[in-house]
Design a protein around this motif. Structure first.
Motif, PDB file in Angstrom:
ATOM      1  N   PRO A 187     -30.134  42.549  10.079  1.00 21.46           N
ATOM      2  CA  PRO A 187     -30.770  43.093  11.286  1.00 21.46           C
ATOM      3  C   PRO A 187     -29.794  43.382  12.419  1.00 21.46           C
ATOM      4  O   PRO A 187     -30.066  44.224  13.275  1.00 21.46           O
ATOM      5  CB  PRO A 187     -31.772  42.001  11.690  1.00 21.46           C
ATOM      6  N   GLY A 188     -28.654  42.710  12.433  1.00 24.32           N
ATOM      7  CA  GLY A 188     -27.688  42.909  13.506  1.00 24.32           C
ATOM      8  C   GLY A 188     -26.656  43.970  13.234  1.00 24.32           C
ATOM      9  O   GLY A 188     -25.818  44.261  14.097  1.00 24.32           O
ATOM     10  N   SER A 189     -26.660  44.593  12.057  1.00 24.08           N
ATOM     11  CA  SER A 189     -25.665  45.598  11.728  1.00 24.08           C
ATOM     12  C   SER A 189     -25.922  46.887  12.503  1.00 24.08           C
ATOM     13  O   SER A 189     -27.031  47.162  12.954  1.00 24.08           O
ATOM     14  CB  SER A 189     -25.692  45.898  10.231  1.00 24.08           C
ATOM     15  N   ASP A 190     -24.875  47.691  12.627  1.00 22.99           N
ATOM     16  CA  ASP A 190     -25.043  48.998  13.270  1.00 22.99           C
ATOM     17  C   ASP A 190     -26.056  49.847  12.520  1.00 22.99           C
ATOM     18  O   ASP A 190     -26.864  50.559  13.126  1.00 22.99           O
ATOM     19  CB  ASP A 190     -23.709  49.732  13.335  1.00 22.99           C
ATOM     20  N   THR A 191     -26.034  49.780  11.206  1.00 24.07           N
ATOM     21  CA  THR A 191     -26.984  50.567  10.410  1.00 24.07           C
ATOM     22  C   THR A 191     -28.418  50.178  10.736  1.00 24.07           C
ATOM     23  O   THR A 191     -29.270  51.049  10.967  1.00 24.07           O
ATOM     24  CB  THR A 191     -26.710  50.369   8.909  1.00 24.07           C
ATOM     25  N   SER A 192     -28.714  48.902  10.764  1.00 21.93           N
ATOM     26  CA  SER A 192     -30.078  48.452  11.049  1.00 21.93           C
ATOM     27  C   SER A 192     -30.498  48.817  12.462  1.00 21.93           C
ATOM     28  O   SER A 192     -31.645  49.229  12.700  1.00 21.93           O
ATOM     29  CB  SER A 192     -30.195  46.936  10.846  1.00 21.93           C
TER      30      SER A 192
ATOM     31  N   VAL B 208     -22.890  52.423  19.048  1.00 23.83           N
ATOM     32  CA  VAL B 208     -22.389  51.817  17.820  1.00 23.83           C
ATOM     33  C   VAL B 208     -20.885  51.595  17.919  1.00 23.83           C
ATOM     34  O   VAL B 208     -20.224  52.047  18.859  1.00 23.83           O
ATOM     35  CB  VAL B 208     -22.707  52.721  16.607  1.00 23.83           C
ATOM     36  N   SER B 209     -20.344  50.923  16.935  1.00 26.93           N
ATOM     37  CA  SER B 209     -18.900  50.697  16.876  1.00 26.93           C
ATOM     38  C   SER B 209     -18.187  51.990  16.502  1.00 26.93           C
ATOM     39  O   SER B 209     -18.770  52.898  15.901  1.00 26.93           O
ATOM     40  CB  SER B 209     -18.580  49.614  15.851  1.00 26.93           C
ATOM     41  N   GLU B 210     -16.908  52.052  16.834  1.00 25.14           N
ATOM     42  CA  GLU B 210     -16.103  53.199  16.439  1.00 25.14           C
ATOM     43  C   GLU B 210     -16.041  53.304  14.913  1.00 25.14           C
ATOM     44  O   GLU B 210     -16.018  54.414  14.345  1.00 25.14           O
ATOM     45  CB  GLU B 210     -14.693  53.076  17.016  1.00 25.14           C
ATOM     46  N   LEU B 211     -16.029  52.162  14.242  1.00 30.20           N
ATOM     47  CA  LEU B 211     -16.021  52.130  12.785  1.00 30.20           C
ATOM     48  C   LEU B 211     -17.242  52.851  12.226  1.00 30.20           C
ATOM     49  O   LEU B 211     -17.126  53.707  11.335  1.00 30.20           O
ATOM     50  CB  LEU B 211     -15.999  50.674  12.314  1.00 30.20           C
ATOM     51  N   PHE B 212     -18.415  52.522  12.738  1.00 28.85           N
ATOM     52  CA  PHE B 212     -19.647  53.141  12.241  1.00 28.85           C
ATOM     53  C   PHE B 212     -19.652  54.644  12.515  1.00 28.85           C
ATOM     54  O   PHE B 212     -19.974  55.450  11.630  1.00 28.85           O
ATOM     55  CB  PHE B 212     -20.858  52.486  12.906  1.00 28.85           C
ATOM     56  N   LEU B 213     -19.282  55.019  13.722  1.00 27.81           N
ATOM     57  CA  LEU B 213     -19.318  56.425  14.093  1.00 27.81           C
ATOM     58  C   LEU B 213     -18.342  57.246  13.252  1.00 27.81           C
ATOM     59  O   LEU B 213     -18.668  58.357  12.810  1.00 27.81           O
ATOM     60  CB  LEU B 213     -18.987  56.581  15.584  1.00 27.81           C
ATOM     61  N   THR B 214     -17.161  56.701  13.002  1.00 27.89           N
ATOM     62  CA  THR B 214     -16.160  57.417  12.223  1.00 27.89           C
ATOM     63  C   THR B 214     -16.634  57.650  10.796  1.00 27.89           C
ATOM     64  O   THR B 214     -16.524  58.758  10.248  1.00 27.89           O
ATOM     65  CB  THR B 214     -14.834  56.649  12.219  1.00 27.89           C
ATOM     66  N   ALA B 215     -17.171  56.605  10.168  1.00 29.35           N
ATOM     67  CA  ALA B 215     -17.637  56.736   8.784  1.00 29.35           C
ATOM     68  C   ALA B 215     -18.841  57.662   8.686  1.00 29.35           C
ATOM     69  O   ALA B 215     -18.923  58.495   7.774  1.00 29.35           O
ATOM     70  CB  ALA B 215     -17.976  55.368   8.215  1.00 29.35           C
ATOM     71  N   LEU B 216     -19.778  57.547   9.631  1.00 27.48           N
ATOM     72  CA  LEU B 216     -20.959  58.415   9.592  1.00 27.48           C
ATOM     73  C   LEU B 216     -20.571  59.865   9.828  1.00 27.48           C
ATOM     74  O   LEU B 216     -21.108  60.779   9.189  1.00 27.48           O
ATOM     75  CB  LEU B 216     -21.984  57.962  10.625  1.00 27.48           C
ATOM     76  N   ASP B 217     -19.623  60.094  10.718  1.00 30.75           N
ATOM     77  CA  ASP B 217     -19.162  61.450  10.975  1.00 30.75           C
ATOM     78  C   ASP B 217     -18.554  62.062   9.709  1.00 30.75           C
ATOM     79  O   ASP B 217     -18.812  63.226   9.373  1.00 30.75           O
ATOM     80  CB  ASP B 217     -18.142  61.440  12.110  1.00 30.75           C
ATOM     81  N   GLU B 218     -17.752  61.275   8.980  1.00 29.32           N
ATOM     82  CA  GLU B 218     -17.168  61.803   7.747  1.00 29.32           C
ATOM     83  C   GLU B 218     -18.244  62.038   6.692  1.00 29.32           C
ATOM     84  O   GLU B 218     -18.204  63.025   5.951  1.00 29.32           O
ATOM     85  CB  GLU B 218     -16.097  60.863   7.210  1.00 29.32           C
ATOM     86  N   ALA B 219     -19.230  61.140   6.621  1.00 32.39           N
ATOM     87  CA  ALA B 219     -20.327  61.346   5.673  1.00 32.39           C
ATOM     88  C   ALA B 219     -21.078  62.632   5.986  1.00 32.39           C
ATOM     89  O   ALA B 219     -21.467  63.376   5.081  1.00 32.39           O
ATOM     90  CB  ALA B 219     -21.279  60.149   5.720  1.00 32.39           C
ATOM     91  N   CYS B 220     -21.257  62.923   7.279  1.00 31.85           N
ATOM     92  CA  CYS B 220     -21.933  64.155   7.676  1.00 31.85           C
ATOM     93  C   CYS B 220     -21.136  65.386   7.258  1.00 31.85           C
ATOM     94  O   CYS B 220     -21.720  66.428   6.921  1.00 31.85           O
ATOM     95  CB  CYS B 220     -22.169  64.161   9.185  1.00 31.85           C
ATOM     96  N   ARG B 221     -19.830  65.275   7.270  1.00 32.21           N
ATOM     97  CA  ARG B 221     -19.001  66.412   6.839  1.00 32.21           C
ATOM     98  C   ARG B 221     -19.218  66.704   5.356  1.00 32.21           C
ATOM     99  O   ARG B 221     -19.272  67.860   4.937  1.00 32.21           O
ATOM    100  CB  ARG B 221     -17.525  66.127   7.144  1.00 32.21           C
ATOM    101  N   TYR B 222     -19.334  65.649   4.555  1.00 35.27           N
ATOM    102  CA  TYR B 222     -19.633  65.859   3.135  1.00 35.27           C
ATOM    103  C   TYR B 222     -21.064  66.377   2.947  1.00 35.27           C
ATOM    104  O   TYR B 222     -21.330  67.177   2.036  1.00 35.27           O
ATOM    105  CB  TYR B 222     -19.422  64.570   2.347  1.00 35.27           C
TER     106      TYR B 222
END
Length: 319
Positions: A43-48, A58-72
Motif C-alpha cells: 500500500p505504501g509503494s509509488d505504484t499503489s 512520486v520518486s524520480e525512480l518511479f517516474l523514470t521507469a514509467l516514462d521509459e515504459a510509456c516510450r515502449y
C-alpha cells in the motif's frame, strides 16, 4: 577479482548474482529498493499510491521507469501496455502470486473505465505520455516538473516484468561500467544480463522448454553484453471459480489472457527492458506474426518461440 554465485529472492522471483561479494550487496540493495517502489501489493509503494487516483508526487525512480515504459507503449502501438493492473486484478491477480493459487478466485466486473482503457493504444511523446481513450481524454499524465503522475479513473499501472528487466539492466550497467566487474551476470527468474571482456569466454545458458522436461537447447551469448528475456503463458497460472485457467500475460486488445499459438518466447538483444517488451509482444502476436513484427522493431534481436504444440522455432543457433 573473486566472483561468486549468490542466490536470493526479489520481486517474486529467484535471483542469481554471479558477481564479486561487494557488487552482490549493492545490486541486491538496488533491486529491493525497486521492489518497494513498484509493488502493486504494498500500500505504501509509488505504484499503489498512483493507482489509488489523483495527482500523486512520486520518486524520480518511479517516474523514470514509467516514462521509459510509456516510450515502449508508444513504439509498439500499445501492444506493450504498462496500464493493465485493473485487468489483472479483475482476473484475480490482485495479491502476491504465491497467494493467488491458494484462494477461490472469481472474475469480476471491470472497474469503471477499465474497458475504455483496454481499447486505448497510442502514446504521445511529451509530458503527456499516455493512451487516448475513446473520448479523447488522456488516461495518464506525467508531470516532470512536479514529479507527479495522474491516472484516469479505472486505470492501474502494472510494470511487472518490464521494471524487473529495466532495473536488472541498470544494475548490470553500473557494475560493468565501474570497471571493477569486467565479468558478471545478473539473472532474475531467467531474465538476465551477462557481460564479459571483448576477448572473454562467452557465457552459455540453457533455455527451458515450457512443455517438456528436456530443454530447448543451450544458447551461447554472442555479444560482450547480452540480455535475454523470456515470457511464457505456462508460468503464473491460476483457475477462476468456474475452473477456467488464466495466466498473467494480458492482451491489451482484449483485456484477457493472451490466446495466440505461442506458449513461450525468448528474445536476445543488448537491453533487458527491450527484451522483456519484445518477448511479451511475441507471445501476444504468435509464432508466425511475432517474428515478422520483431524484425521491424529490432532487426538485430534474436528470438526463440515455443508453440503450444511444443514446436520450437528460432533465429539463433542452439547447441
Amino acid at each position: 577479482m573473486t566472483v561468486r554465485a549468490l542466490r536470493d529472492r526479489v520481486m517474486g522471483t529467484d535471483l542469481l548474482l554471479v558477481l564479486p561479494p561487494q557488487a552482490q550487496a549493492a545490486v541486491l540493495e538496488w533491486l529491493r529498493a525497486v521492489e518497494r517502489t513498484f509493488s502493486r501489493f504494498d500500500p505504501g509503494s509509488d505504484t499503489s499510491r498512483v493507482n489509488a487516483g489523483g495527482a500523486v508526487v512520486v520518486s524520480e525512480l518511479f517516474l523514470t521507469a514509467l516514462d521509459e515504459a510509456c516510450r515502449y507503449f508508444d513504439a509498439t502501438g500499445g501492444l506493450f501496455n504498462p496500464f493493465l493492473g485493473a485487468e489483472l486484478a479483475r482476473l484475480g491477480y490482485d495479491t502476491d502470486f504465491a497467494l493467488v493459487g491458494t484462494r477461490d478466485v472469481g472474475a469480476t466486473t471491470s472497474p469503471a473505465g477499465a474497458s475504455d482503457v483496454a481499447a486505448a493504444f497510442p502514446v504521445g511523446a511529451s509530458d503527456v505520455a499516455a493512451a487516448a481513450a475513446p473520448g479523447g481524454a488522456p488516461v495518464v499524465h506525467l508531470d516532470h516538473d512536479r514529479r507527479a503522475v495522474t491516472l484516469s479513473p479505472g486505470l492501474a499501472v502494472d510494470l511487472g516484468g518490464f521494471v524487473k528487466g529495466w532495473s536488472v539492466q541498470r544494475a548490470a550497467e553500473a557494475e560493468r561500467d565501474s570497471g571493477r566487474v569486467p565479468y558478471g551476470m545478473i539473472d532474475a527468474g531467467g531474465d538476465l544480463v551477462a557481460w564479459r571482456p571483448d576477448d572473454g569466454r562467452p557465457w552459455r545458458i540453457g533455455v527451458e522448454h515450457p512443455l517438456r522436461e528436456r530443454p530447448v537447447g543451450v544458447l551461447e551469448l554472442p555479444m560482450p553484453t547480452t540480455a535475454v528475456a523470456t515470457s511464457s503463458v505456462v508460468r503464473r497460472r491460476w483457475r477462476d471459480r468456474a475452473g477456467a485457467e488464466l495466466h498473467h500475460l494480458i492482451d491489451p486488445r482484449t483485456g484477457e489472457p493472451a490466446d495466440s499459438d505461442c506458449a513461450q518466447a525468448t528474445v536476445i538483444t543488448a537491453d533487458l527492458a527491450a527484451a522483456e517488451v519484445y518477448a511479451t509482444c511475441l507471445v501476444l502476436l504468435g509464432t508466425r506474426e511475432g517474428p515478422r513484427w520483431l524484425a521491424g522493431q529490432a532487426p538485430g534481436a534474436g528470438w526463440i518461440t515455443v508453440g503450444r504444440d511444443g514446436r520450437v522455432r528460432s533465429s539463433v543457433a542452439l547447441v
